[in-house]
Design an enzyme around this catalytic site. Structure first.
Site, PDB file in Angstrom:
ATOM      1  N   GLY A  45       0.698  -1.341   0.138  1.00  7.81           N
ATOM      2  CA  GLY A  45      -0.003   0.116   0.145  1.00  7.81           C
ATOM      3  C   GLY A  45       0.712   1.332   0.076  1.00  7.81           C
ATOM      4  CD  GLU A 100       1.831   0.951   7.223  1.00  7.52           C
ATOM      5  OE1 GLU A 100       1.285   0.887   5.949  1.00  7.52           O
ATOM      6  OE2 GLU A 100       1.509  -0.237   7.709  1.00  7.52           O
ATOM      7  CG  ASP A 101      -1.301   2.288   2.794  1.00  2.00           C
ATOM      8  OD1 ASP A 101      -0.773   1.717   3.900  1.00  2.00           O
ATOM      9  OD2 ASP A 101      -1.841   1.637   2.095  1.00  2.00           O
ATOM     10  CG  ASP A 104      -7.883   0.479   9.570  1.00  4.02           C
ATOM     11  OD1 ASP A 104      -8.741   1.082  10.774  1.00  4.02           O
ATOM     12  OD2 ASP A 104      -8.427  -0.084   8.807  1.00  4.02           O
ATOM     13  CE  LYS A 132     -10.413   4.232   7.593  1.00  4.66           C
ATOM     14  NZ  LYS A 132     -10.907   2.974   6.830  1.00  4.66           N
ATOM     15  CG  PHE A 153     -13.188   0.069   2.223  1.00  4.79           C
ATOM     16  CD1 PHE A 153     -12.897  -0.249   0.787  1.00  4.79           C
ATOM     17  CD2 PHE A 153     -12.502  -0.757   3.327  1.00  4.79           C
ATOM     18  CE1 PHE A 153     -12.166  -1.130   0.678  1.00  4.79           C
ATOM     19  CE2 PHE A 153     -11.794  -1.784   2.822  1.00  4.79           C
ATOM     20  CZ  PHE A 153     -11.310  -1.815   1.672  1.00  4.79           C
ATOM     21  NE  ARG A 166      -2.477  -3.040  -3.901  1.00  3.23           N
ATOM     22  CZ  ARG A 166      -2.335  -3.087  -2.469  1.00  3.23           C
ATOM     23  NH1 ARG A 166      -2.286  -2.161  -1.623  1.00  3.23           N
ATOM     24  NH2 ARG A 166      -2.547  -4.133  -2.066  1.00  3.23           N
TER      25      ARG A 166
HETATM   26  C1  PRP Z   1      -2.848  -2.123   5.511  1.00  2.00           C
HETATM   27  C2  PRP Z   1      -2.044  -0.955   5.272  1.00  2.00           C
HETATM   28  C3  PRP Z   1      -1.299  -0.865   6.754  1.00  2.00           C
HETATM   29  C4  PRP Z   1      -2.176  -1.509   7.384  1.00  2.00           C
HETATM   30  C5  PRP Z   1      -2.931  -0.877   8.347  1.00  2.00           C
HETATM   31  O1  PRP Z   1      -1.862  -3.217   4.743  1.00  2.00           O
HETATM   32  O2  PRP Z   1      -1.152  -0.607   4.203  1.00  2.00           O
HETATM   33  O3  PRP Z   1      -0.123  -1.655   6.170  1.00  2.00           O
HETATM   34  O4  PRP Z   1      -3.321  -2.274   6.435  1.00  2.00           O
HETATM   35  O5  PRP Z   1      -3.968  -1.442   8.694  1.00  2.00           O
HETATM   36  P1  PRP Z   1      -3.797  -1.598  10.837  1.00  2.00           P
HETATM   37  O6  PRP Z   1      -3.513  -0.298  11.338  1.00  2.00           O
HETATM   38  O7  PRP Z   1      -5.339  -1.926  11.008  1.00  2.00           O
HETATM   39  O8  PRP Z   1      -3.091  -2.729  10.868  1.00  2.00           O
HETATM   40  P2  PRP Z   1      -2.588  -4.562   4.088  1.00  2.00           P
HETATM   41  O9  PRP Z   1      -2.157  -5.603   5.240  1.00  2.00           O
HETATM   42  O10 PRP Z   1      -3.810  -4.344   3.684  1.00  2.00           O
HETATM   43  O11 PRP Z   1      -1.613  -4.695   2.744  1.00  2.00           O
HETATM   44  P3  PRP Z   1      -1.148  -3.695   1.727  1.00  2.00           P
HETATM   45  O12 PRP Z   1      -0.409  -2.841   2.083  1.00  2.00           O
HETATM   46  O13 PRP Z   1      -0.563  -4.863   0.676  1.00  2.00           O
HETATM   47  O14 PRP Z   1      -2.600  -3.290   1.180  1.00  2.00           O
END
Ligand code: PRP
Length: 181
Positions: A45, A100-101, A104, A132, A153, A166
């Site tokens: 991400g 990080e993107d 959450d 978030k 979302f 993406r």
């Molecule tokens: C997403 C995002 C963060 C994480 C945040 O990654 O890139 O790394 O979730 O969520 P959290 O705070 O609830 O842990 P994901 O595992 O979906 O993989 P991606 O980056 O490949 O989309």
């Protein structure tokens, strides 16, 4: 774009994102001026953000990537964080900046902070484009945050739904019918 039809509303245009990235870049340039940090992008991400962010940083730095997965193809974090690909750099005594993107629930970040602190880094900080806060479960915060998002979302600029969206140049909210079927 054809993908535009799946988006209910745009939260941040590509211009909004550009402004936020430039601001973060300026702050990081100051803070990391003589630190030669290892900037670690968290795949997948964070990839688009990471690439723009390091080009907004005017200081010596190295880049590396780690691939972790917490969501799989689900829309909710499972709580389990798996390391799929580790970084190649030795971070002993180095200043590490995790990119990080989105933060959450914070579970991914919690796990990564634990991991990098245990590797003897001189410092470990986090820069996240999005935050978030409403969804936070783990007691973690990013040191540098670009933009705050509501509990919806969101996709685009790195954020996916089932690996799609993406490549959207903006960040938007997905129409519920797309993820509810
Ligand atoms: C997403 C995002 C963060 C994480 C945040 O990654 O890139 O790394 O979730 O969520 P959290 O705070 O609830 O842990 P994901 O595992 O979906 O993989 P991606 O980056 O490949 O989309």
């Amino acid at each position: 774009m054809r993908m535009d039809n799946d988006i209910e509303k745009i939260l941040f245009t590509s211009e909004d994102i550009k402004t936020a990235v430039q601001k973060l870049g300026q702050k990081l340039t100051k803070d990391y001026q003589d630190k030669n940090p290892v900037v670690v992008g968290i795949l997948r991400g964070a990839a688009p953000f990471m690439i723009d962010l390091v080009r907004a940083m005017d200081c010596y730095l190295e880049i590396d990537f780690i691939d972790v997965s917490s969501y799989g193809d689900a829309t909710e974090s499972s709580g389990a964080v798996t390391i799929l690909k580790d970084i190649d750099s030795d971070v002993t005594g180095r200043h590490v900046l995790l990119v990080e993107d989105i933060v959450d629930t914070g579970r991914t970040l919690e796990k990564l902070l634990e991991l990098f602190s245990g590797r003897g880094a001189a410092s470990v900080k986090v820069c996240s484009l999005l935050d978030k806060p409403e969804r936070r479960i783990a007691n973690v915060t990013a040191d540098y945050v670009g933009l705050s998002v509501p509990n919806e979302f969101v996709v685009g600029y790195g954020l996916d739904f089932r690996q799609q969206y993406r490549n959207l140049p903006y960040i938007g909210v997905l129409k519920p019918e797309i993820y509810q079927d």
